[in-house]
Design an enzyme around this catalytic site. Structure first.
Site, mmCIF file in Angstrom:
data_model
loop_
_atom_site.group_PDB
_atom_site.id
_atom_site.type_symbol
_atom_site.label_atom_id
_atom_site.label_comp_id
_atom_site.label_asym_id
_atom_site.label_seq_id
_atom_site.Cartn_x
_atom_site.Cartn_y
_atom_site.Cartn_z
ATOM 1 N N ARG A 58 -24.902 89.192 44.617
ATOM 2 C CA ARG A 58 -24.825 88.273 45.745
ATOM 3 C C ARG A 58 -26.050 87.373 45.838
ATOM 4 N NH1 ARG A 58 -23.926 91.599 50.386
ATOM 5 N NH2 ARG A 58 -26.070 91.166 51.025
ATOM 6 N N TYR A 111 -20.001 63.840 58.139
ATOM 7 C CA TYR A 111 -18.790 64.445 57.575
ATOM 8 C C TYR A 111 -18.141 65.282 58.682
ATOM 9 C CZ TYR A 111 -16.045 67.451 54.413
ATOM 10 O OH TYR A 111 -15.046 68.138 53.775
ATOM 11 N N ASP A 183 -27.382 65.490 54.772
ATOM 12 C CA ASP A 183 -26.286 65.598 53.808
ATOM 13 C C ASP A 183 -26.500 64.477 52.793
ATOM 14 O OD1 ASP A 183 -23.851 65.299 52.413
ATOM 15 O OD2 ASP A 183 -22.715 66.146 54.082
ATOM 16 N N LYS A 208 -18.495 67.396 44.641
ATOM 17 C CA LYS A 208 -18.255 65.977 44.372
ATOM 18 C C LYS A 208 -18.822 65.603 42.997
ATOM 19 C CE LYS A 208 -16.353 66.154 48.376
ATOM 20 N NZ LYS A 208 -16.985 65.969 49.648
#
Ligand SMILES: *Cc1c(COP(=O)(O)O)cnc(C)c1O
Length: 395
Positions: A58, A111, A183, A208
């Site tokens: 993890r 966003y 962002d 993206k």
């Protein structure tokens, strides 16, 4: 070193992996230690915040650590953690820096799902969420409160593409003791250097351009040294983790980011300029076009543009909009962006509170992919012809 060169070497250590050019895909939950002394020693290194140390899957494998090292270097931050999506990265950053009783300023053109996380989840935990005009610059000072802990920026804004004066906003935020979270998905680690502009924590929707092939979901959260301990702790506390195969795809995408982006940039500008000249189009919002209201800011702070921008059609019937979209063969209809393929997606900015959307025509977000731009223009021409036929029928 030029960024393009940096992209090739960042996070790569062939000497550690039998000379392999790429860091292999390491799959792991359990990581075994030969002796108790080794286990204790590794735990101590991890507690001392050494990079690239793992005691459990993890916390990442060498595959994850390669991407983390690369993104931190490219964005200019201190350290990076991989998250399962861009949204998850934003959730990590905001959760890490906000507590009950705090106030957060979120840019009006952020966003939308990130903003929804703030208004729907953070608000439930006692955080006051307030939207601000993305173009306010140093005027953000009038909105700062004693309990404002985070100013969330996104430049250019989603759908409406305002460029924010980040250095001016950061100066005010820091004077008030607040962190600036950005962002940076549109700018990518290549075309915008957030930490050089006063940002404290950045997120990337690696989904993206970094992955770049529309085949994996991934995010990164990067912090400067000051905020890294908080970001790391909360990201771990939230259990954020991503699969190594997806991380590998991001590493693979990263190596070609520069050539892809330069093509997206030049084709995007070509298509945007052509759209601007069309009688069917009311407005084109592309920061790299001189007609863009924030063009000067883009020129000052960015070293390039990606392939994502928006246009607004002059008012026509819904059937004409439908005909336009449905007659595009090279522009797919779907969300996300940053892959090799072109997309066209109708939108209406729904959640704006500080800035009115002053258009009555349909907004269409365009992602210009890696097809030949002249083919894309021919495709749009067919779309406009279909739009005209449908509009004539309606009249
Ligand atoms: C897509 C996107 C995100 C979210 O990324 P996911 O990987 O889809 O969760 C965040 N910010 C921006 C600007 C985006 O376009």
């Amino acid at each position: 070193m030029k960024e393009t060169t940096q992209l090739i070497a960042a996070g790569r250590h062939p000497e550690r992996f039998a000379g392999m050019v790429n860091t292999p895909v390491f799959r792991a939950s359990t990581i075994l230690f030969p002796t108790l002394a080794d286990w204790e020693k590794t735990k101590k290194r991890r507690a001392a915040d050494e990079a690239g140390v793992s005691t459990y899957g993890r916390f990442g494998t060498p595959t994850h650590h390669a991407l983390e090292e690369a993104i931190a270097e490219l964005e200019g931050g201190y350290r990076t953690l991989v998250c399962p999506s861009g949204l998850a990265a934003g959730v990590s950053a905001l959760t890490a820096l906000l507590s009950a009783g705090d106030h957060v300023l979120v840019t009006d053109s952020s966003y939308s799902p990130t903003r929804t996380f703030a208004t729907r989840v953070l608000a439930r935990y006692g955080v006051e969420v307030e939207a601000y005009d993305p173009c306010c610059g140093a005027g953000i000072a009038s909105m700062m409160r004693p309990n404002t802990k985070v100013v969330y920026v996104e430049s250019p804004g989603s759908e409406t593409f305002e460029i924010q004066d980040i250095p001016a906003i950061a100066e005010v935020a820091h004077r008030h003791g607040a962190a600036v979270v950005m962002d940076n998905t549109w700018g990518t680690p290549l075309f915008y250097k957030p930490f050089a502009h006063g940002v404290d924590v950045t997120i990337q929707a690696a989904t993206k351009y970094i992955v770049g092939h529309s085949d994996a979901m991934l995010g990164t959260v990067t912090a400067n040294e000051k905020y890294w301990p908080k970001i790391k702790q909360t990201t771990y506390d939230l259990g954020q983790t991503a699969g190594p195969d997806d991380v590998y795809l991001a590493l693979r995408g990263l190596r070609t980011l520069s050539v892809r982006l330069h093509q997206h940039w030049s084709s995007g500008v070509l298509v945007a300029k052509w759209l601007e000249s069309r009688p069917e189009v009311e407005a084109v919002m592309h920061p790299a076009l001189p007609s863009h209201p924030d063009h000067a800011l883009w020129k000052r702070d960015f070293s390039g543009a990606c392939g994502l921008f928006a246009m607004v059609l002059k008012p026509v019937s819904p059937a004409a909009v439908e005909a336009f979209i449905d007659n595009l063969a090279l522009f797919g209809l779907g969300v996300s962006w940053g892959g090799f393929e072109s997309l066209a997606l109708p939108f209406t900015p729904g959640d704006r509170t500080t800035k009115r959307w002053n258009f009555s025509g349909q907004g269409i977000r365009i992602h210009v992919g890696l097809e030949d731009p002249h083919d894309l223009i021919a495709d749009l021409e067919k779309g406009f012809a279909a739009l005209a036929r449908a509009q004539a029928k309606a009249a």
